[in-house]
Design a protein around this motif. Structure first.
Motif, mmCIF file in Angstrom:
data_model
loop_
_atom_site.group_PDB
_atom_site.id
_atom_site.type_symbol
_atom_site.label_atom_id
_atom_site.label_comp_id
_atom_site.label_asym_id
_atom_site.label_seq_id
_atom_site.Cartn_x
_atom_site.Cartn_y
_atom_site.Cartn_z
ATOM 1 N N ARG B 154 0.835 -1.203 0.000
ATOM 2 C CA ARG B 154 0.000 0.000 0.000
ATOM 3 C C ARG B 154 0.865 1.246 0.000
ATOM 4 O O ARG B 154 1.975 1.219 0.500
ATOM 5 C CB ARG B 154 -0.835 0.057 1.295
ATOM 6 C CG ARG B 154 -1.968 -0.881 1.340
ATOM 7 C CD ARG B 154 -2.585 -0.861 2.740
ATOM 8 N NE ARG B 154 -3.658 -1.835 2.832
ATOM 9 C CZ ARG B 154 -4.894 -1.628 2.363
ATOM 10 N NH1 ARG B 154 -5.195 -0.472 1.799
ATOM 11 N NH2 ARG B 154 -5.817 -2.574 2.445
ATOM 12 N N CYS B 155 0.285 2.340 -0.514
ATOM 13 C CA CYS B 155 0.990 3.623 -0.448
ATOM 14 C C CYS B 155 0.989 4.080 1.002
ATOM 15 O O CYS B 155 -0.049 4.130 1.647
ATOM 16 C CB CYS B 155 0.295 4.658 -1.325
ATOM 17 S SG CYS B 155 0.897 6.337 -1.024
ATOM 18 N N LEU B 156 2.172 4.418 1.522
ATOM 19 C CA LEU B 156 2.279 4.797 2.927
ATOM 20 C C LEU B 156 1.581 6.109 3.223
ATOM 21 O O LEU B 156 1.234 6.396 4.357
ATOM 22 C CB LEU B 156 3.761 4.934 3.318
ATOM 23 C CG LEU B 156 4.468 3.692 3.818
ATOM 24 C CD1 LEU B 156 5.831 4.087 4.358
ATOM 25 C CD2 LEU B 156 3.665 2.999 4.914
ATOM 26 N N SER B 157 1.368 6.909 2.172
ATOM 27 C CA SER B 157 0.799 8.223 2.401
ATOM 28 C C SER B 157 -0.725 8.212 2.298
ATOM 29 O O SER B 157 -1.412 8.670 3.202
ATOM 30 C CB SER B 157 1.417 9.210 1.412
ATOM 31 O OG SER B 157 0.817 10.462 1.539
ATOM 32 N N CYS B 158 -1.271 7.656 1.189
ATOM 33 C CA CYS B 158 -2.726 7.712 1.004
ATOM 34 C C CYS B 158 -3.393 6.351 1.194
ATOM 35 O O CYS B 158 -4.624 6.255 1.206
ATOM 36 C CB CYS B 158 -3.070 8.293 -0.367
ATOM 37 S SG CYS B 158 -2.653 7.172 -1.719
ATOM 38 N N GLY B 159 -2.615 5.316 1.341
ATOM 39 C CA GLY B 159 -3.196 3.997 1.586
ATOM 40 C C GLY B 159 -3.650 3.262 0.339
ATOM 41 O O GLY B 159 -4.175 2.150 0.437
ATOM 42 N N LEU B 178 5.410 4.541 -2.050
ATOM 43 C CA LEU B 178 4.450 5.615 -2.301
ATOM 44 C C LEU B 178 3.872 5.429 -3.696
ATOM 45 O O LEU B 178 4.546 4.933 -4.600
ATOM 46 C CB LEU B 178 5.140 6.985 -2.220
ATOM 47 C CG LEU B 178 5.704 7.414 -0.854
ATOM 48 C CD1 LEU B 178 6.389 8.769 -0.976
ATOM 49 C CD2 LEU B 178 4.612 7.468 0.213
ATOM 50 N N CYS B 179 2.598 5.815 -3.865
ATOM 51 C CA CYS B 179 1.991 5.719 -5.191
ATOM 52 C C CYS B 179 2.473 6.888 -6.059
ATOM 53 O O CYS B 179 3.104 7.821 -5.562
ATOM 54 C CB CYS B 179 0.462 5.720 -5.081
ATOM 55 S SG CYS B 179 -0.207 7.319 -4.623
ATOM 56 N N ASP B 180 2.141 6.841 -7.342
ATOM 57 C CA ASP B 180 2.598 7.866 -8.281
ATOM 58 C C ASP B 180 2.144 9.267 -7.859
ATOM 59 O O ASP B 180 2.861 10.243 -8.049
ATOM 60 C CB ASP B 180 2.092 7.558 -9.696
ATOM 61 C CG ASP B 180 2.995 6.547 -10.376
ATOM 62 O OD1 ASP B 180 4.139 6.375 -9.883
ATOM 63 O OD2 ASP B 180 2.578 5.912 -11.355
ATOM 64 N N GLU B 181 0.932 9.352 -7.298
ATOM 65 C CA GLU B 181 0.371 10.641 -6.899
ATOM 66 C C GLU B 181 1.145 11.239 -5.728
ATOM 67 O O GLU B 181 1.401 12.428 -5.684
ATOM 68 C CB GLU B 181 -1.092 10.455 -6.463
ATOM 69 C CG GLU B 181 -1.981 9.810 -7.489
ATOM 70 C CD GLU B 181 -2.986 10.797 -8.041
ATOM 71 O OE1 GLU B 181 -3.677 11.421 -7.220
ATOM 72 O OE2 GLU B 181 -3.044 10.933 -9.285
ATOM 73 N N CYS B 182 1.430 10.389 -4.762
ATOM 74 C CA CYS B 182 2.032 10.892 -3.515
ATOM 75 C C CYS B 182 3.550 11.064 -3.614
ATOM 76 O O CYS B 182 4.144 11.805 -2.842
ATOM 77 C CB CYS B 182 1.730 9.955 -2.352
ATOM 78 S SG CYS B 182 -0.030 9.798 -2.020
ATOM 79 N N LYS B 183 4.132 10.359 -4.544
ATOM 80 C CA LYS B 183 5.584 10.373 -4.642
ATOM 81 C C LYS B 183 6.091 11.768 -5.015
ATOM 82 O O LYS B 183 5.655 12.372 -5.984
ATOM 83 C CB LYS B 183 6.018 9.382 -5.715
ATOM 84 C CG LYS B 183 7.507 9.252 -5.874
ATOM 85 C CD LYS B 183 7.860 8.300 -6.985
ATOM 86 C CE LYS B 183 7.581 8.900 -8.370
ATOM 87 N NZ LYS B 183 8.432 10.034 -8.695
HETATM 88 ZN ZN LIG Z 1 -0.474 7.627 -2.333
#
Ligand SMILES: [Zn+2]
Ligand SMILES: [Zn+2]
Lengths: 196, 254
Positions: B154-159, B178-183
């Motif tokens: 999972r993305c650590l920031s947004c889940g 992290l996902c592409d959005e949060c990275k």
């Molecule tokens: Zn994310």
């Protein structure tokens, strides 16, 4: 303490094994000696930095560019004995069991002390071992973990060159420095060296 | 005069005075501590080869004003087979170095102690492919001291679930993916396979690691990841840059 005394104590304390008390004792002793004697000591120490070099071939202490052993034409030039520190040479020479040349690595490979192979005089050793007249390399490193690891590393590097490689070990207890090995034991270790 | 008895590993030794050594020990009870072993470099020393690096030993010591004095020492394990392999010695010494880097004097870490013991036991039993053990040692010891990188999917920031992604970005700062959005900024590129490898390396006991098949270049990548993570969170690298050449033995961690 007055300035010259304080300075002398401070400098002596940089030496291994000298603490405040023994530094003070040495200084007070020197102050009771006559000027000439103190001068001689001071010159002897001065000479260490101005007259003592490292042999450009083997890394031993020397006065000129080459040490006495490397310049001695009676020594057997087909053998190179590898040691970690220059004072190991003195120890081996005292056994009178070896008449070849030496090579000082300058330490042992040890990740704990941040010593990597490139910090040691290994490239130079490989180049020397490539010379036609060299037929045997004798590893005389301490039989402790770092010494074993360094020996194994050297064997890997030397093996492809086709020289005979041997190791002194027998008789020297594991975990000891050559410095503390007695002459007889070290002499035997040399005679009984085995190929690796 | 209080005497202490303890089971320890020898993780550093320095020559001291004529014939003494200062040894750094890692005890299961006490953590990392140092002591002086008087006369231990002499041929007839009662300590014998107790303080050879990596040895597991039982020691008795007492506390001086600012130093511990070792009065007895006996090796319990001297890893004879391990010490016949240069690669295994390297890995053992680098792990020992890491203990000094990660733990402060007196910080107890019995789980790191047991991990180190399990690592040396494995290195002693099988000398091939020691780098798997090394990387797993770093992963687990970081975890045991409370710095545990997260390899969840999972993305650590947004889940957001990252299962569908073929390529993942590990952020040393966030300590996980992290996902592409949060990275934001740089991350280390990993595959789903890498993620699974890291999870397995962390979970599998040292004694069963040999079953995992992880190519050496992958181990080198994980090693870089852990170093970046450690630099960010502990402000120090696990192993100094100069020593990553793995002693030129063609090891993984170059
Ligand atoms: Zn994310
Ligand atoms: Zn020379």
């Amino acid at each position: 303490m007055i300035e010259p005394l304080e300075r002398a104590v401070k400098e002596l304390k940089r030496l291994p094994g000298v603490g405040q008390k023994s530094a003070e004792r040495l200084i007070f002793h020197l102050l009771t000696r006559d000027e000439e004697e103190v001068q001689r000591l001071s010159e002897a120490i001065q000479d260490l930095s101005t007259r003592v070099n490292r042999c450009e071939v083997c890394g031993n202490f020397s006065i000129g560019e080459k040490c006495d052993i490397c310049s001695d034409h009676n020594r057997d030039r087909s053998k190179i004995c590898v040691v970690s520190r220059p004072w190991d040479i003195t120890k081996i020479e005292s056994t009178q069991k070896y008449d070849g040349l030496y090579h000082v690595l300058g330490g042992l490979i040890n990740p704990i002390e941040d010593v990597a192979p490139e910090d040691l005089s290994i490239g130079k050793l490989i180049n020397r071992a490539k010379e036609e007249e060299v037929s045997e390399v004798i590893l005389a490193l301490e039989p402790k973990t770092e010494g074993e690891s360094t020996s194994m590393f050297l064997v890997k590097k030397l093996r492809p060159l086709g020289v005979e490689i041997s190791q002194i070990a027998q008789g020297i207890p594991v975990g000891r420095d050559l410095e503390f090995t007695d002459k007889a034991t070290l002499g035997k270790a040399f005679e009984g060296r085995r190929g690796v | 005069m209080g005497l202490s008895r303890e089971e320890v590993f020898v993780i550093r030794r320095i020559d001291f005075k004529e014939s003494d050594q200062i040894v750094r020990l890692f005890g299961r009870k006490t953590g990392v501590f140092s002591g002086i072993a008087k006369g231990s470099r002499k041929l007839d020393s009662k300590f014998g080869s107790t303080f050879d690096l990596l040895n597991r030993a039982e020691v008795v010591y007492y506390h001086g004003s600012n130093l511990n004095f070792l009065s007895e020492g006996e090796a319990l394990d001297n890893w004879e087979s391990l010490k016949r392999s240069g690669d295994a010695i390297d890995v053992g010494l680098r792990c020992a170095k890491t203990i000094s880097v990660l733990l402060a004097e007196g910080q107890t870490a019995p789980r790191v102690y047991d991990l180190f013991r399990a690592t040396l036991e494995e290195l002693d039993a099988h000398q091939e492919g020691p780098y798997l053990l090394e990387v797993a040692f770093y992963l687990k010891s970081l975890k045991y001291i409370g710095f545990d990188p997260d390899f969840d999917g999972r993305c650590l920031s947004c889940g957001a679930e990252l299962d569908g992604e073929t390529s993942l970005k590990f952020s040393p700062r966030a300590g996980g993916f992290l996902c592409d959005e949060c990275k934001r900024g740089e991350g280390l590129k990993l595959s789903q396979g890498d993620r699974k490898n890291l999870v397995k390396l962390k979970r599998t006991p040292q004694s069963r690691l040999r079953r995992l098949k992880v190519p050496e270049e992958k181990l080198a990548l994980y090693y870089r990841l852990l170093n970046r993570f450690s630099e960010y969170h502990l402000e120090r690298e696990l192993i100094p840059r100069s020593l990553r050449s793995s002693q030129g033995r063609g090891g993984a961690l170059s």
